[in-house]
Write a protein that holds these residues in place. Sequence first.
Motif, PDB file in Angstrom:
ATOM      1  N   ARG A 273       0.834  -1.215   0.000  1.00  0.00           N
ATOM      2  CA  ARG A 273       0.000   0.000   0.000  1.00  0.00           C
ATOM      3  C   ARG A 273       0.862   1.256   0.000  1.00  0.00           C
ATOM      4  O   ARG A 273       0.551   2.229  -0.696  1.00  0.00           O
ATOM      5  CB  ARG A 273      -0.930  -0.022   1.208  1.00  0.00           C
ATOM      6  CG  ARG A 273      -1.998   1.052   1.144  1.00  0.00           C
ATOM      7  CD  ARG A 273      -3.116   0.783   2.133  1.00  0.00           C
ATOM      8  NE  ARG A 273      -4.116   1.833   2.084  1.00  0.00           N
ATOM      9  CZ  ARG A 273      -5.113   1.885   1.203  1.00  0.00           C
ATOM     10  NH1 ARG A 273      -5.238   0.940   0.303  1.00  0.00           N
ATOM     11  NH2 ARG A 273      -5.992   2.874   1.234  1.00  0.00           N
ATOM     12  N   ALA A 276       2.503   1.780  -3.418  1.00  0.00           N
ATOM     13  CA  ALA A 276       1.606   2.346  -4.432  1.00  0.00           C
ATOM     14  C   ALA A 276       1.718   3.866  -4.493  1.00  0.00           C
ATOM     15  O   ALA A 276       1.564   4.467  -5.567  1.00  0.00           O
ATOM     16  CB  ALA A 276       0.163   1.940  -4.128  1.00  0.00           C
ATOM     17  N   ARG A 282       3.089   1.772 -11.150  1.00  0.00           N
ATOM     18  CA  ARG A 282       2.643   0.448 -10.706  1.00  0.00           C
ATOM     19  C   ARG A 282       1.659   0.551  -9.539  1.00  0.00           C
ATOM     20  O   ARG A 282       1.429  -0.428  -8.827  1.00  0.00           O
ATOM     21  CB  ARG A 282       3.856  -0.387 -10.283  1.00  0.00           C
ATOM     22  CG  ARG A 282       4.858  -0.662 -11.406  1.00  0.00           C
ATOM     23  CD  ARG A 282       6.042  -1.463 -10.877  1.00  0.00           C
ATOM     24  NE  ARG A 282       5.631  -2.773 -10.359  1.00  0.00           N
ATOM     25  CZ  ARG A 282       6.432  -3.549  -9.616  1.00  0.00           C
ATOM     26  NH1 ARG A 282       7.663  -3.161  -9.304  1.00  0.00           N
ATOM     27  NH2 ARG A 282       5.996  -4.718  -9.195  1.00  0.00           N
ATOM     28  N   ALA A 283       1.080   1.736  -9.379  1.00  0.00           N
ATOM     29  CA  ALA A 283       0.221   1.982  -8.221  1.00  0.00           C
ATOM     30  C   ALA A 283      -0.947   1.004  -8.162  1.00  0.00           C
ATOM     31  O   ALA A 283      -1.234   0.433  -7.094  1.00  0.00           O
ATOM     32  CB  ALA A 283      -0.291   3.417  -8.239  1.00  0.00           C
ATOM     33  N   GLU A 284      -1.621   0.787  -9.278  1.00  0.00           N
ATOM     34  CA  GLU A 284      -2.772  -0.112  -9.260  1.00  0.00           C
ATOM     35  C   GLU A 284      -2.356  -1.546  -8.958  1.00  0.00           C
ATOM     36  O   GLU A 284      -3.054  -2.277  -8.257  1.00  0.00           O
ATOM     37  CB  GLU A 284      -3.523  -0.024 -10.593  1.00  0.00           C
ATOM     38  CG  GLU A 284      -4.335   1.246 -10.750  1.00  0.00           C
ATOM     39  CD  GLU A 284      -5.285   1.468  -9.573  1.00  0.00           C
ATOM     40  OE1 GLU A 284      -6.014   0.517  -9.182  1.00  0.00           O
ATOM     41  OE2 GLU A 284      -5.282   2.575  -9.019  1.00  0.00           O
ATOM     42  N   GLU A 285      -1.217  -1.953  -9.482  1.00  0.00           N
ATOM     43  CA  GLU A 285      -0.693  -3.294  -9.203  1.00  0.00           C
ATOM     44  C   GLU A 285      -0.432  -3.481  -7.716  1.00  0.00           C
ATOM     45  O   GLU A 285      -0.813  -4.507  -7.121  1.00  0.00           O
ATOM     46  CB  GLU A 285       0.593  -3.513  -9.994  1.00  0.00           C
ATOM     47  CG  GLU A 285       1.311  -4.810  -9.696  1.00  0.00           C
ATOM     48  CD  GLU A 285       2.693  -4.881 -10.334  1.00  0.00           C
ATOM     49  OE1 GLU A 285       3.498  -5.732  -9.881  1.00  0.00           O
ATOM     50  OE2 GLU A 285       2.975  -4.094 -11.255  1.00  0.00           O
ATOM     51  N   ARG A 287      -1.726  -1.679  -5.227  1.00  0.00           N
ATOM     52  CA  ARG A 287      -2.973  -1.597  -4.463  1.00  0.00           C
ATOM     53  C   ARG A 287      -3.747  -2.914  -4.547  1.00  0.00           C
ATOM     54  O   ARG A 287      -4.312  -3.371  -3.552  1.00  0.00           O
ATOM     55  CB  ARG A 287      -3.833  -0.434  -4.965  1.00  0.00           C
ATOM     56  CG  ARG A 287      -3.277   0.935  -4.610  1.00  0.00           C
ATOM     57  CD  ARG A 287      -4.295   2.041  -4.822  1.00  0.00           C
ATOM     58  NE  ARG A 287      -3.693   3.338  -4.567  1.00  0.00           N
ATOM     59  CZ  ARG A 287      -3.284   4.182  -5.501  1.00  0.00           C
ATOM     60  NH1 ARG A 287      -3.407   3.856  -6.794  1.00  0.00           N
ATOM     61  NH2 ARG A 287      -2.737   5.330  -5.180  1.00  0.00           N
ATOM     62  N   PHE A 288      -3.770  -3.503  -5.735  1.00  0.00           N
ATOM     63  CA  PHE A 288      -4.446  -4.788  -5.891  1.00  0.00           C
ATOM     64  C   PHE A 288      -3.782  -5.850  -5.013  1.00  0.00           C
ATOM     65  O   PHE A 288      -4.460  -6.623  -4.333  1.00  0.00           O
ATOM     66  CB  PHE A 288      -4.417  -5.231  -7.355  1.00  0.00           C
ATOM     67  CG  PHE A 288      -5.003  -6.602  -7.563  1.00  0.00           C
ATOM     68  CD1 PHE A 288      -6.378  -6.783  -7.602  1.00  0.00           C
ATOM     69  CD2 PHE A 288      -4.182  -7.712  -7.708  1.00  0.00           C
ATOM     70  CE1 PHE A 288      -6.928  -8.050  -7.779  1.00  0.00           C
ATOM     71  CE2 PHE A 288      -4.721  -8.979  -7.875  1.00  0.00           C
ATOM     72  CZ  PHE A 288      -6.098  -9.153  -7.913  1.00  0.00           C
ATOM     73  N   ARG A 291      -4.696  -5.354  -1.321  1.00  0.00           N
ATOM     74  CA  ARG A 291      -6.038  -5.853  -1.010  1.00  0.00           C
ATOM     75  C   ARG A 291      -6.065  -7.380  -0.988  1.00  0.00           C
ATOM     76  O   ARG A 291      -6.723  -7.990  -0.144  1.00  0.00           O
ATOM     77  CB  ARG A 291      -7.050  -5.318  -2.021  1.00  0.00           C
ATOM     78  CG  ARG A 291      -7.284  -3.817  -1.948  1.00  0.00           C
ATOM     79  CD  ARG A 291      -8.513  -3.416  -2.727  1.00  0.00           C
ATOM     80  NE  ARG A 291      -8.414  -3.765  -4.144  1.00  0.00           N
ATOM     81  CZ  ARG A 291      -7.899  -2.981  -5.079  1.00  0.00           C
ATOM     82  NH1 ARG A 291      -7.404  -1.793  -4.750  1.00  0.00           N
ATOM     83  NH2 ARG A 291      -7.878  -3.363  -6.336  1.00  0.00           N
ATOM     84  N   PRO A 319     -11.936   0.211  -2.966  1.00  0.00           N
ATOM     85  CA  PRO A 319     -10.898   0.037  -3.978  1.00  0.00           C
ATOM     86  C   PRO A 319      -9.587   0.694  -3.652  1.00  0.00           C
ATOM     87  O   PRO A 319      -8.554   0.361  -4.204  1.00  0.00           O
ATOM     88  CB  PRO A 319     -11.527   0.667  -5.235  1.00  0.00           C
ATOM     89  CG  PRO A 319     -12.538   1.629  -4.708  1.00  0.00           C
ATOM     90  CD  PRO A 319     -13.065   1.016  -3.453  1.00  0.00           C
ATOM     91  N   GLY A 320      -9.556   1.682  -2.744  1.00  0.00           N
ATOM     92  CA  GLY A 320      -8.299   2.378  -2.441  1.00  0.00           C
ATOM     93  C   GLY A 320      -7.365   1.575  -1.633  1.00  0.00           C
ATOM     94  O   GLY A 320      -6.210   1.928  -1.500  1.00  0.00           O
TER      95      GLY A 320
END
Length: 320
Positions: A273, A276, A282-285, A287-288, A291, A319-320
């Motif tokens: 986190r 990200a 690669r922030a979404e990677e 964050r995913f 989670r 989603p954040g």
Amino acid sequence: MDEEALTALAFGSDAGSAASIPRDGTPRQRLLAAIVLGARGRYATAAALLDPLCRGRDPLTASLAASALASHRRQLGGHVAARKLDGEALLAVGLGGAGERRAGGLAATDSPTTSLLPATASSSTPASSAGRDSPGSASAEDPNGLDLQGARADALLGLAADNLALGRISAARRLSIRAAQTDRRWRATVRGGWVGAEIELADGQPEAAVAPARLAYETAVACHAQRHVVKSGIVLGVTLLAARQSGARELVLTAAEDAEKYELDSLNWVAARVAADLEPDRAEEYRFRSRQVLHAVLRHADPCMMRIARESPWVPVGPG
């Protein structure tokens, strides 16, 4: 798996051994197993090992187990629950052994620190320690602080972190100083560095937070304590970012990689986190992945931890 192997997993460079963690053995082996399992985010299994140890007859083991369980509660933001356990941990061993009390030293029940304990843990004869052997009979000095001195420091640092999260910065600072006076060995130095950095950040002094965070990181690296290196890298990275100093990105990305490598899920979701925010491409990677790991951690949580997670402002929702 013997005690030496469990110690290497808990405090050494072998943090990611694929070997299964035993659930039986001596009280010391079960304590070490619970520490390792907690680091891997297996909170329910760790709690099942720690709960009986907290209620056991040996005050040293009970104190260390309560501090370990409190640490697990804090990792998802359960500072109120952790504070009760940390208070019990301190009362189990006091701030001085029987001989020290006879010599005029301070016990937990006659120390000014008592005012910083939760009310449920401030009885002069706590139920949790009734019938136990004297803490003065605890085992010899342990290099990783699983001894009387280390147990006191663990409890004090836990109480410092709990009070800090509850907005009591001055109390947290006093407890942190007392812990540093109690134990100056490597593990207390590392954990004290984490808490010291958090105190300065909470007090709006990010530049002052860098020194304790850096001390924690350098000490963990020098001791080849992989689990502590990962967390120290996160703490130092966040501190450098807050102080607007260079080096945060490399530290946090390395911590995220190592948390993944060694299956340290309790740290993995946090590192991802933070990463990200430092790696926009690669922030979404990240964050995913955060989670995903957090979901796995919660699937292995006991009911208390699930309740803490639902109520915690530290655990991300959505989603954040």
